[in-house]
Design an enzyme around this catalytic site. Structure first.
Site, PDB file in Angstrom:
ATOM      1  N   GLN A  17       0.806  -1.227   0.000  1.00 53.59           N
ATOM      2  CA  GLN A  17       0.000   0.000   0.000  1.00 53.59           C
ATOM      3  C   GLN A  17       0.836   1.273   0.000  1.00 53.59           C
ATOM      4  OE1 GLN A  17      -2.665  -1.934   3.222  1.00 53.59           O
ATOM      5  NE2 GLN A  17      -4.019  -0.498   2.188  1.00 53.59           N
ATOM      6  N   HIS A 111       0.964  -9.185   4.730  1.00 52.85           N
ATOM      7  CA  HIS A 111      -0.165  -8.244   4.803  1.00 52.85           C
ATOM      8  C   HIS A 111      -0.880  -8.261   3.452  1.00 52.85           C
ATOM      9  CE1 HIS A 111      -1.985  -4.533   6.844  1.00 52.85           C
ATOM     10  NE2 HIS A 111      -2.693  -4.757   5.765  1.00 52.85           N
ATOM     11  N   ASN A 155      -1.615 -10.766   8.646  1.00 50.29           N
ATOM     12  CA  ASN A 155      -2.577  -9.689   8.880  1.00 50.29           C
ATOM     13  C   ASN A 155      -3.996 -10.164   8.572  1.00 50.29           C
ATOM     14  OD1 ASN A 155      -3.212  -6.728   9.244  1.00 50.29           O
ATOM     15  ND2 ASN A 155      -4.086  -7.082   7.216  1.00 50.29           N
ATOM     16  N   GLU A 156      -4.866  -9.962   9.519  1.00 44.79           N
ATOM     17  CA  GLU A 156      -6.286 -10.289   9.348  1.00 44.79           C
ATOM     18  C   GLU A 156      -6.472 -11.690   8.782  1.00 44.79           C
ATOM     19  OE1 GLU A 156      -8.309  -6.935   7.484  1.00 44.79           O
ATOM     20  OE2 GLU A 156      -8.103  -5.789   9.337  1.00 44.79           O
TER      21      GLU A 156
HETATM   22  C1  BGC Z   1      -6.316  -3.746   6.266  1.00 45.46           C
HETATM   23  C2  BGC Z   1      -5.659  -2.607   5.510  1.00 45.46           C
HETATM   24  C3  BGC Z   1      -6.729  -1.739   4.880  1.00 45.46           C
HETATM   25  C4  BGC Z   1      -7.588  -1.180   5.989  1.00 45.46           C
HETATM   26  C5  BGC Z   1      -8.626  -0.182   5.554  1.00 45.46           C
HETATM   27  C6  BGC Z   1      -7.552  -3.380   7.029  1.00 45.46           C
HETATM   28  O1  BGC Z   1      -8.485  -4.370   6.865  1.00 45.46           O
HETATM   29  O2  BGC Z   1      -5.397  -4.423   7.077  1.00 45.46           O
HETATM   30  O3  BGC Z   1      -4.777  -3.148   4.575  1.00 45.46           O
HETATM   31  O4  BGC Z   1      -6.197  -0.728   4.085  1.00 45.46           O
HETATM   32  O5  BGC Z   1      -8.237  -2.243   6.644  1.00 45.46           O
HETATM   33  O6  BGC Z   1      -9.600  -0.722   4.747  1.00 45.46           O
END
Ligand code: BGC
Length: 436
Positions: A17, A111, A155-156
């Site tokens: 990003q 990520h 991540n997530e």
């Molecule tokens: C993610 C980011 C994303 C952000 C905003 C999160 O779910 O980790 O990569 O940009 O939310 O949408």
């Protein structure tokens, strides 16, 4: 009240990003595949791959004490089993820059973006992925571990369950009759997301072609469509943690989870509990042995007997179509405490072009964290998402989450008031004087 000593204050980014030109990744290939769901390609992004030293110096100048960023697997291992010494040297310098400025690095190892070659093997449905991911983590941590006090593996990791629910909610909303005869998007789903999902319908065939794989093997982000895929992701976390502990035992390791504040609407108690269980409880066995859990929250979702309910009448909405609801963070931190692990708020933020709303959002979210701490909940850090106005995946550069604006033609950074607020709070380690 003062926050605990050593509380980590910072903001977060993800490699794809902000860095720019992440060309060996699956996402880059998709951005250039002609699939219409991508608003624009990431291009140079915030050119953070080149400008990281000045960016880290700026974070320090603002008063932040920590920085969460990700190491890009596709750069470190651009082909299966081929590791780039140059990419590792780059990240060594990023880490050294953090330490030189007294910034504690919180590093994410995955990520959302994966190397293209992983998709050819079957991506996050492939049983060999946990070992591949662990090999990459072992290589990075054997080299850089002493510079990495905190590592988030994935991540997530729960994002695919959330996405599947979101698609169900969107489908339900589109077929529901609303009083004005129109269509009503459910909570957390903007009309734009519905439109982008429409565009996305046929993305898997050209997308798979762009990546040299089959539609079934394509799982961009961590979007697996099967329970097997979710299990592969959980196993990847466990394998990565074991690899990290093997070569860098002092690094505190955890997972991060997207946690919406699921609130029951009329008749929605069971459905709200089910959603929390999918997002959180189903990951508890994989978290056994972790040092912390990363909580990521943006808003709430009010759940009816089956689906998310529409936003309350008159609700303030963010650029993402989420409800402005900073109190959600306190609710999810309280629930996440059930894991019995220290908590880092690894993401919390708002997309808005009105920074006064961001200031209000952060203040109110942090008041909630303070109440959690007063009740004895072990919260150790807060990272605002995001450091910069950056590449918001399918939506391109339009949503602005950042505390620092970026002119993408000149790459000039402009600090917003919200960044100064968080910096002052970090310097005092307290909300006093800033929260009136
Ligand atoms: C993610 C980011 C994303 C952000 C905003 C999160 O779910 O980790 O990569 O940009 O939310 O949408």
């Amino acid at each position: 009240m003062a926050f605990p000593d050593g509380f980590l204050w910072g903001s977060a980014t993800a490699a794809h990003q902000v860095e720019g030109n992440n060309i060996a990744s699956d996402f880059w290939a998709m951005e250039h595949s002609g699939v219409p769901m991508f608003a624009e390609p990431s291009g140079d992004a915030c050119d953070h791959y080149r400008l990281y030293r000045q960016d880290i110096a700026l974070l320090r100048e603002l008063g932040f004490t920590s920085y969460r960023f990700s190491i890009e697997w596709a750069r470190v291992e651009p082909e299966d089993g081929v590791f780039s010494r140059a990419a590792i040297a780059h990240y060594r310098d990023v880490l050294e820059a953090c330490h030189e400025h007294g910034i504690t690095p919180m590093v994410t190892l995955h990520h959302f973006t994966s190397p293209r070659w992983l998709m050819r093997l079957g991506g996050w449905e492939y049983d060999g992925t946990p070992d591949r991911f662990a090999d990459y983590c072992r290589t990075v941590m054997a080299e850089l571990g002493p510079l990495i006090p905190y590592a988030c593996t994935i991540n997530e990791a729960n994002i695919s369950s959330l996405t599947r629910r979101m698609i169900e909610d969107m489908t339900a909303a589109r077929s529901a009759d609303t009083p004005d005869g129109g269509e009503q998007a459910p909570v957390g789903v903007s009309a734009e997301s519905v439109e982008s999902a429409d565009k996305a319908r046929d993305w898997r065939t050209p997308g798979a072609a762009a990546l040299g794989t089959t539609p079934d093997n394509l799982n961009l982000f961590l979007f697996t469509w099967t329970d097997h895929g979710v299990d592969v992701i959980r196993r990847a976390h466990v394998a990565a943690r074991e690899a990290i502990k093997e070569v860098s035992p002092a690094t505190k390791t955890g997972i991060t989870l997207a946690l919406q504040d699921y609130q029951p609407g009329p008749g929605g108690e069971k459905a709200a509990d089910e959603r929390w269980a999918e997002a959180f409880d189903h990951f508890l066995p994989a978290m056994d042995g972790d040092d912390f859990v990363g909580v990521q929250n943006y808003s709430r979702v009010v759940v009816g007997p089956e689906h998310a309910l529409p936003h309350p009448e008159g609700a303030e909405l963010t650029q993402m179509g989420y409800e402005f609801y900073p109190q959600a963070l306190e609710n999810v931190v309280r629930r996440a405490a059930s894991a019995g692990l220290p908590i880092h708020v690894t993401e919390n933020g708002i997309a808005t072009d009105d920074d006064t709303r961001r200031v209000e959002f952060v203040r109110r979210a942090l008041e909630g964290v303070e109440r959690c701490l007063s009740d004895g909940i072990d919260v150790r850090g807060y990272y605002y998402w995001s450091t910069f106005d950056n590449f918001e995946w399918m939506l391109g550069y339009r949503p602005t989450f950042g505390m620092i604006a970026v002119d993408r033609a000149t790459q000039e950074r402009t600090v917003k008031e919200s960044a100064r607020l968080l910096g002052r709070i970090a310097e005092r380690n307290s909300l006093d004087d800033d929260i009136g």
